[in-house]
Structures are given as structure tokens and as C-alpha cells.
Design a protein around this motif. Structure first.
Motif, PDB file in Angstrom:
ATOM      1  N   ALA A 190       0.826  -1.204   0.000  1.00 35.26           N
ATOM      2  CA  ALA A 190       0.000   0.000   0.000  1.00 35.26           C
ATOM      3  C   ALA A 190       0.859   1.252   0.000  1.00 35.26           C
ATOM      4  N   GLY A 191       1.944   1.231   0.766  1.00 35.19           N
ATOM      5  CA  GLY A 191       2.841   2.376   0.792  1.00 35.19           C
ATOM      6  C   GLY A 191       3.510   2.614  -0.551  1.00 35.19           C
ATOM      7  N   LEU A 192       3.910   1.526  -1.216  1.00 43.20           N
ATOM      8  CA  LEU A 192       4.515   1.658  -2.541  1.00 43.20           C
ATOM      9  C   LEU A 192       3.500   2.187  -3.544  1.00 43.20           C
ATOM     10  N   ALA A 193       2.273   1.675  -3.496  1.00 48.64           N
ATOM     11  CA  ALA A 193       1.233   2.146  -4.404  1.00 48.64           C
ATOM     12  C   ALA A 193       0.973   3.632  -4.201  1.00 48.64           C
ATOM     13  N   ALA A 194       0.968   4.059  -2.937  1.00 48.42           N
ATOM     14  CA  ALA A 194       0.738   5.474  -2.650  1.00 48.42           C
ATOM     15  C   ALA A 194       1.858   6.329  -3.215  1.00 48.42           C
ATOM     16  N   ARG A 195       3.095   5.882  -3.043  1.00 54.31           N
ATOM     17  CA  ARG A 195       4.216   6.667  -3.562  1.00 54.31           C
ATOM     18  C   ARG A 195       4.186   6.739  -5.091  1.00 54.31           C
ATOM     19  N   LEU A 196       3.859   5.634  -5.742  1.00 56.45           N
ATOM     20  CA  LEU A 196       3.762   5.652  -7.205  1.00 56.45           C
ATOM     21  C   LEU A 196       2.665   6.601  -7.668  1.00 56.45           C
ATOM     22  N   THR A 197       1.552   6.595  -6.945  1.00 56.02           N
ATOM     23  CA  THR A 197       0.457   7.489  -7.296  1.00 56.02           C
ATOM     24  C   THR A 197       0.882   8.945  -7.162  1.00 56.02           C
ATOM     25  N   LEU A 198       1.600   9.264  -6.104  1.00 57.36           N
ATOM     26  CA  LEU A 198       2.071  10.630  -5.903  1.00 57.36           C
ATOM     27  C   LEU A 198       3.038  11.060  -7.003  1.00 57.36           C
ATOM     28  N   LEU A 199       3.727  10.104  -7.579  1.00 57.48           N
ATOM     29  CA  LEU A 199       4.639  10.401  -8.676  1.00 57.48           C
ATOM     30  C   LEU A 199       3.910  10.487 -10.019  1.00 57.48           C
ATOM     31  N   GLY A 200       2.621  10.203 -10.008  1.00 56.89           N
ATOM     32  CA  GLY A 200       1.865  10.227 -11.248  1.00 56.89           C
ATOM     33  C   GLY A 200       1.931   8.936 -12.019  1.00 56.89           C
ATOM     34  N   ILE A 201       2.346   7.857 -11.344  1.00 55.60           N
ATOM     35  CA  ILE A 201       2.447   6.551 -11.980  1.00 55.60           C
ATOM     36  C   ILE A 201       1.205   5.748 -11.625  1.00 55.60           C
ATOM     37  N   THR A 236      30.170   5.976   3.451  1.00 50.52           N
ATOM     38  CA  THR A 236      29.398   7.124   3.915  1.00 50.52           C
ATOM     39  C   THR A 236      28.774   6.801   5.248  1.00 50.52           C
ATOM     40  N   GLY A 237      28.556   7.843   6.036  1.00 46.16           N
ATOM     41  CA  GLY A 237      27.878   7.659   7.317  1.00 46.16           C
ATOM     42  C   GLY A 237      26.441   8.097   7.235  1.00 46.16           C
ATOM     43  N   ASN A 238      25.979   8.471   6.061  1.00 50.76           N
ATOM     44  CA  ASN A 238      24.615   8.957   5.898  1.00 50.76           C
ATOM     45  C   ASN A 238      23.625   7.820   6.014  1.00 50.76           C
ATOM     46  N   SER A 239      22.411   8.142   6.339  1.00 59.30           N
ATOM     47  CA  SER A 239      21.318   7.177   6.363  1.00 59.30           C
ATOM     48  C   SER A 239      20.082   7.859   5.843  1.00 59.30           C
ATOM     49  N   PRO A 240      19.097   7.085   5.352  1.00 57.59           N
ATOM     50  CA  PRO A 240      17.886   7.688   4.821  1.00 57.59           C
ATOM     51  C   PRO A 240      17.196   8.520   5.889  1.00 57.59           C
ATOM     52  N   SER A 241      16.597   9.618   5.485  1.00 56.05           N
ATOM     53  CA  SER A 241      15.906  10.482   6.424  1.00 56.05           C
ATOM     54  C   SER A 241      14.655   9.802   6.929  1.00 56.05           C
ATOM     55  N   SER A 242      14.247  10.215   8.122  1.00 54.46           N
ATOM     56  CA  SER A 242      13.032   9.618   8.682  1.00 54.46           C
ATOM     57  C   SER A 242      11.832   9.926   7.832  1.00 54.46           C
ATOM     58  N   SER A 243      11.859  11.063   7.121  1.00 60.39           N
ATOM     59  CA  SER A 243      10.724  11.394   6.261  1.00 60.39           C
ATOM     60  C   SER A 243      10.576  10.401   5.140  1.00 60.39           C
ATOM     61  N   THR A 244      11.697   9.873   4.635  1.00 59.00           N
ATOM     62  CA  THR A 244      11.625   8.884   3.570  1.00 59.00           C
ATOM     63  C   THR A 244      11.089   7.566   4.097  1.00 59.00           C
ATOM     64  N   VAL A 245      11.577   7.159   5.272  1.00 54.48           N
ATOM     65  CA  VAL A 245      11.168   5.880   5.825  1.00 54.48           C
ATOM     66  C   VAL A 245       9.684   5.857   6.110  1.00 54.48           C
ATOM     67  N   SER A 246       9.127   6.980   6.559  1.00 55.20           N
ATOM     68  CA  SER A 246       7.730   6.994   6.949  1.00 55.20           C
ATOM     69  C   SER A 246       6.794   7.467   5.862  1.00 55.20           C
ATOM     70  N   ALA A 247       7.340   7.804   4.694  1.00 51.53           N
ATOM     71  CA  ALA A 247       6.500   8.366   3.644  1.00 51.53           C
ATOM     72  C   ALA A 247       5.400   7.419   3.208  1.00 51.53           C
ATOM     73  N   GLY A 248       5.699   6.102   3.196  1.00 47.76           N
ATOM     74  CA  GLY A 248       4.695   5.140   2.757  1.00 47.76           C
ATOM     75  C   GLY A 248       3.472   5.160   3.652  1.00 47.76           C
ATOM     76  N   SER A 249       3.707   5.240   5.003  1.00 50.07           N
ATOM     77  CA  SER A 249       2.565   5.232   5.896  1.00 50.07           C
ATOM     78  C   SER A 249       1.784   6.525   5.807  1.00 50.07           C
ATOM     79  N   ARG A 250       2.478   7.653   5.574  1.00 52.70           N
ATOM     80  CA  ARG A 250       1.771   8.920   5.468  1.00 52.70           C
ATOM     81  C   ARG A 250       0.891   8.954   4.222  1.00 52.70           C
ATOM     82  N   GLY A 251       1.346   8.306   3.138  1.00 49.56           N
ATOM     83  CA  GLY A 251       0.627   8.448   1.876  1.00 49.56           C
ATOM     84  C   GLY A 251      -0.292   7.290   1.540  1.00 49.56           C
ATOM     85  N   THR A 252      -0.531   6.376   2.488  1.00 56.52           N
ATOM     86  CA  THR A 252      -1.308   5.183   2.165  1.00 56.52           C
ATOM     87  C   THR A 252      -2.694   5.520   1.636  1.00 56.52           C
TER      88      THR A 252
END
Length: 295
Positions: A190-201, A236-252
Motif C-alpha cells: 500500500a505504501g509503494l502504491a501510494a508513492r507511485l500514485t504521488l509520482l503520477g504513476i 558514507t555515514g549517511n542514512s535515509p531520512s526519517s521522512s523517507t522511511v515513513s512516507a509510505g505510511s503517510r501516503g497510504t
């Protein structure tokens, strides 16, 4: 944002492992639970198999030899049930990929896996689901190395910044972004579907379902291997931002709309009087020729 191709992980998205074969093999051979995990996935030869240095059969035979050396010849009887288990396919994400392709968007797989990958696709009857597949054993480099993502983009003939990548492992998202791709951590269909929809896919409406099994705790060995791989490949010591990790749940909730919000340059949101929404069915995405990666 213009997306011309989807690049997705395999395990955790399209295929789930319960490790029932490994547990059945251990019971048959009288081995302690978790033995195959330790001898197969926590051994350095698994990385060699993922990079194509060893074939999948070479790696499995090595596992059998080491089990027999430590537990006796009957330990070899654990191999057959383990090897017969090829995971379980998730029909929900299969549908998502099919929907994207039906609208002309190429879908490819980038997976840290052995030379058995193509045979596994055939076993599950999904060989034709993907336009291209990139097993790390064929690329000679694995995620999260940015080079793995760049090679996939090269074979797709699509610029990295026009590729959307999704994976359930956060550190692989870092590698994809360093290669220039748009990347989103997978948490659910569901999170992936939401992200694709937001991208216009265009993507079908997806509701949470018990049919999508979680990754089993028994795969700790493979998780440890990923950690070693990441240490070797990511400087690198970077890690994905929390906004990216939680984006799927926000956009379900967006996955259940018949129209999708405009989030990239292909929409007419900037035009006077525009509603900022487009009919998913009206989107036309660039199609590329179907192909396969050869060594």
C-alpha cells in the motif's frame, strides 16, 4: 519529476522467505535450528556467490561439505529440503508491477542474489513480469555500491535521475540516492502504491492484507551478511531520512484515490486554472524496449 523506469528489489517486495525448507532440512538431519543459516548465509562464501565468483551450485555444495565435516554425513540430508524452498511470491506487488508496465513504464529488478535467480523466476512463473533483471551475480557488484545502480541504469538506457528505486533495506536506499536515483524505502504494498500514485504513476488501489508475510526472524544470518556487504561498499555515514522511511505510511490513503496529485513536471498544475490533479488513466509514460542482461 519525470520517472521513466522502476527499479525494484526482489526479496521483501515480490518474494518472501519463511525458511520452512531450511527448518525441515534441519529436523530431517537432526541439526540444531538455525544451523543452515549459519553455514549458508553467515559464511563468506555466500558473498562470493552473490558476486558470481561461485555459482549457486558451488555455494550449496560447499555448504553441504562443511555440514558433513562438522556433523557427519547424515547432515547432507538437510540440503534437499533447504534447496527446494524457493520462497513465496506476493501477488499484491506482482499486480503493482503489472499495472505499471501496462501503462508503458519499464519495471526492472536489482537484487543481491546468486546465479539461481533466473531459474527462480521461471520456477515461480514470473519470468515475463519484468523488462530486465539484474542479479548481483551477473553484475559482479552488489548493493549498496552506487556502481550497482549505475550499471542497472546503463542497461536500462535510462538516466539515474529518471529512475525510481524501492527496497526494504534502508542502507540500499542510501546507495541508490548516491547513484542519483529517486529512492523510497518499501514498507508495504500500500505504501509503494501510494508513492507511485504521488509520482503520477498509475497503480491499483491496494488495501493492507495478511497475504503479505513479514520477513522471518530466521533470516538473521542474511541480515548480518547485508551489514558486512554494506560496510564493504558504502563509504558514507549517511542514512535515509526519517521522512523517507515513513512516507509510505503517510501516503497510504492516496492509493485509494482514482486521481493522483500532481508531483512532477508532466502535470499541468502550474497552468492558470489547473486543478493540480490528473486522471491516472491519462498519463502516458515513455516505453523502452524489453531486454535482458547478459554477462
Amino acid at each position: 519529476m519525470v520517472i521513466d523506469a522502476l527499479l525494484l528489489d526482489m526479496d521483501g517486495l515480490f518474494r518472501h522467505w519463511r525458511d520452512t525448507g531450511a527448518r525441515a532440512g534441519e529436523r530431517r538431519a537432526g541439526l540444531p535450528a538455525g544451523t543452515i543459516d549459519r553455514y549458508a548465509y553467515q559464511h563468506p562464501n555466500y558473498r562470493l556467490a552473490q558476486l558470481g565468483v561461485l555459482t549457486d551450485d558451488d555455494w550449496a555444495e560447499d555448504v553441504a561439505d562443511r555440514l558433513a565435516a562438522d556433523f557427519g554425513p547424515t547432515a547432507r540430508t538437510a540440503i534437499t529440503p533447504w534447496r527446494a524452498d524457493r520462497g513465496e511470491i506476493d501477488p499484491t506487488t506482482i499486480d503493482l508491477a503489472g499495472q505499471a508496465r501496462s501503462h508503458g513504464l519499464p519495471v526492472a529488478i536489482l537484487s543481491n542474489t546468486t546465479t539461481a535467480f533466473r531459474a527462480d523466476l521461471a520456477y515461480h512463473g514470473i519470468t515475463t513480469l519484468f523488462d530486465q533483471v539484474f542479479p548481483s551475480a551477473e553484475l559482479g557488484v552488489d548493493k549498496p555500491a552506487p556502481q550497482a545502480f549505475r550499471l542497472a541504469a546503463h542497461h536500462l538506457d535510462v538516466a539515474p535521475d529518471r529512475i525510481f528505486f524501492s527496497d526494504d533495506e534502508a542502507v540500499y536506499i542510501v546507495g541508490a540516492r548516491r547513484a542519483g536515483m529517486h529512492a523510497h524505502r518499501f514498507t508495504s504494498p500500500a505504501g509503494l502504491a501510494a508513492r507511485l500514485t504521488l509520482l503520477g504513476i498509475p497503480s491499483p488501489c491496494v488495501r493492507p492484507s495478511a497475504a503479505s508475510p513479514p520477513q522471518p526472524e530466521q533470516r538473521q544470518g542474511r541480515a548480518a551478511d547485508r551489514a558486512r556487504t554494506c560496510s564493504a561498499n558504502l563509504a558514507t555515514g549517511n542514512s535515509p531520512s526519517s521522512s523517507t522511511v515513513s512516507a509510505g505510511s503517510r501516503g497510504t490513503a492516496a492509493a485509494h484515490r482514482c486521481t493522483c496529485a500532481s508531483r512532477h513536471a508532466r502535470t499541468s498544475a502550474s497552468r492558470p486554472g489547473s486543478s493540480g490533479q490528473i486522471d491516472c488513466a491519462s498519463i502516458r509514460l515513455r516505453s523502452t524496449s524489453t531486454g535482458v542482461l547478459t554477462k
